[in-house]
Scaffold this active site. Structure first.
Site, PDB file in Angstrom:
ATOM      1  N   GLU A  43       0.851  -1.187   0.000  1.00 29.19           N
ATOM      2  CA  GLU A  43       0.000   0.000   0.000  1.00 29.19           C
ATOM      3  C   GLU A  43       0.888   1.239   0.000  1.00 29.19           C
ATOM      4  O   GLU A  43       1.890   1.308   0.713  1.00 29.19           O
ATOM      5  CB  GLU A  43      -0.898   0.007   1.242  1.00 29.19           C
ATOM      6  CG  GLU A  43      -1.822   1.223   1.309  1.00 29.19           C
ATOM      7  CD  GLU A  43      -2.672   1.272   2.569  1.00 29.19           C
ATOM      8  OE1 GLU A  43      -3.735   1.916   2.521  1.00 29.19           O
ATOM      9  OE2 GLU A  43      -2.270   0.684   3.596  1.00 29.19           O
ATOM     10  N   LYS A 113      -9.836   2.065  -2.356  1.00 28.00           N
ATOM     11  CA  LYS A 113     -10.079   1.660  -0.970  1.00 28.00           C
ATOM     12  C   LYS A 113     -11.488   2.066  -0.542  1.00 28.00           C
ATOM     13  O   LYS A 113     -11.865   3.235  -0.602  1.00 28.00           O
ATOM     14  CB  LYS A 113      -9.039   2.310  -0.063  1.00 28.00           C
ATOM     15  CG  LYS A 113      -8.989   1.791   1.357  1.00 28.00           C
ATOM     16  CD  LYS A 113      -7.793   2.426   2.076  1.00 28.00           C
ATOM     17  CE  LYS A 113      -7.538   1.815   3.418  1.00 28.00           C
ATOM     18  NZ  LYS A 113      -6.314   2.413   4.042  1.00 28.00           N
ATOM     19  N   CYS A 154      -5.811  -2.701   2.768  1.00 26.63           N
ATOM     20  CA  CYS A 154      -5.566  -2.456   4.188  1.00 26.63           C
ATOM     21  C   CYS A 154      -6.821  -2.547   5.060  1.00 26.63           C
ATOM     22  O   CYS A 154      -7.301  -3.630   5.352  1.00 26.63           O
ATOM     23  CB  CYS A 154      -4.865  -1.111   4.356  1.00 26.63           C
ATOM     24  SG  CYS A 154      -4.016  -0.924   5.947  1.00 26.63           S
TER      25      CYS A 154
END
Length: 275
Positions: A43, A113, A154
């Site tokens: 990331e 995300k 994440c």
């Protein structure tokens, strides 16, 4: 083809985009020397993990140096590359975005995300991605020669509904480039990857930046692969490291036959659906 050789590039990210791209290139080329099929970057691999740096380092997709470079590397080396994530700008919005390139260097998937990292652990860490980033709103599945894969980033791994939606779409591997910190990482990183793999009887892969103690945000590292039985296949520590690991996707069918969790769901009583 059921066997796939994965490269986990736990690279040290610094406050210099050019140096980060050089490091990513170096790790990709070393992975290729070891006959890797699929390379994964962390990331925010081209950018320090900081809201002000997301603004400074952001790139538009059509003119992105980072995307152009990774595309070139995928094509020249005939390899899949999941380009962790970068700060992507579109109009007035910034996104935390992951790109998947096929062996021809073509973008075959793009994940923004979905769940923004807004936390406040009193006395330990506070981070508010939503101060500068906009959330994505798509479940991301890609077709590859190995089968379907799912992509999250994440904090997305903390939401089991997303993993289940990807599994329901027949994803065999769930990739979560991530950068847990030194508070949440020791507590939850390994547990979450084992749980999502076990819940859905898939492989889960997490690739993080190495710990850079000179940075404002301290990444936990510990890039990881977990299998459909919920076991850890491989895991690093905090230092910069390139890990090459082969997994066998035939394990998924075997484990699902032995322990038929997905068949035994009570869909007459509950279901997870995508809106």
């Amino acid at each position: 083809m059921t066997k796939i050789k994965l490269a986990l590039c736990q690279m040290n990210v610094v406050d210099n985009k050019e140096e980060n791209l050089k490091k990513a290139t170096s790790m990709i080329k070393e992975s290729v020397k070891q006959e890797t099929d699929f390379i994964v970057l962390p990331e925010m691999f081209n950018c320090p993990y900081s809201n002000d740096k997301f603004i400074e380092y952001c790139e538009e997709e059509k003119t992105s140096r980072t995307i152009s470079k990774i595309s070139q590397l995928a094509h020249e080396n005939n390899v899949y590359i999941l380009a962790g994530s970068i700060p992507e700008k579109e109009n007035a919005n910034l996104y935390n975005t992951s790109y998947l390139f096929n062996r021809n260097g073509e973008i075959i998937a793009k994940h923004r995300k979905m769940h923004l990292f807004d936390i406040d652990v009193k006395g330990k860490i506070k981070f508010m991605e939503s101060d500068v980033l906009t959330a994505g709103d798509n479940v991301t599945i890609a077709d590859t020669e190995f089968g379907k894969i799912g992509i999250g980033i994440c904090y997305d791994i903390r939401f089991p509904e997303l993993a289940r939606l990807m599994a329901q779409k027949n994803a065999l591997i769930l990739f979560y480039p991530g950068a847990f910190n030194m508070t949440t990482g020791p507590a939850h990183w390994e547990l979450l990857f084992r749980s999502r793999a076990l819940d859905n009887q898939v492989f889960c892969v997490g690739v993080a930046p190495a710990l850079n103690e000179n940075a404002s945000y301290h990444s936990f590292g510990h890039s990881i692969i977990t299998n459909p039985w919920g076991e850890i296949v491989t895991e690093t520590d905090t230092k910069e490291e390139l890990v090459i690991t082969e997994i066998d996707l035939s394990e998924i069918k075997k484990i699902r036959e032995e322990l038929p969790l997905l068949k035994n769901k009570r869909e007459d009583l509950y279901e997870i659906i995508e809106k």
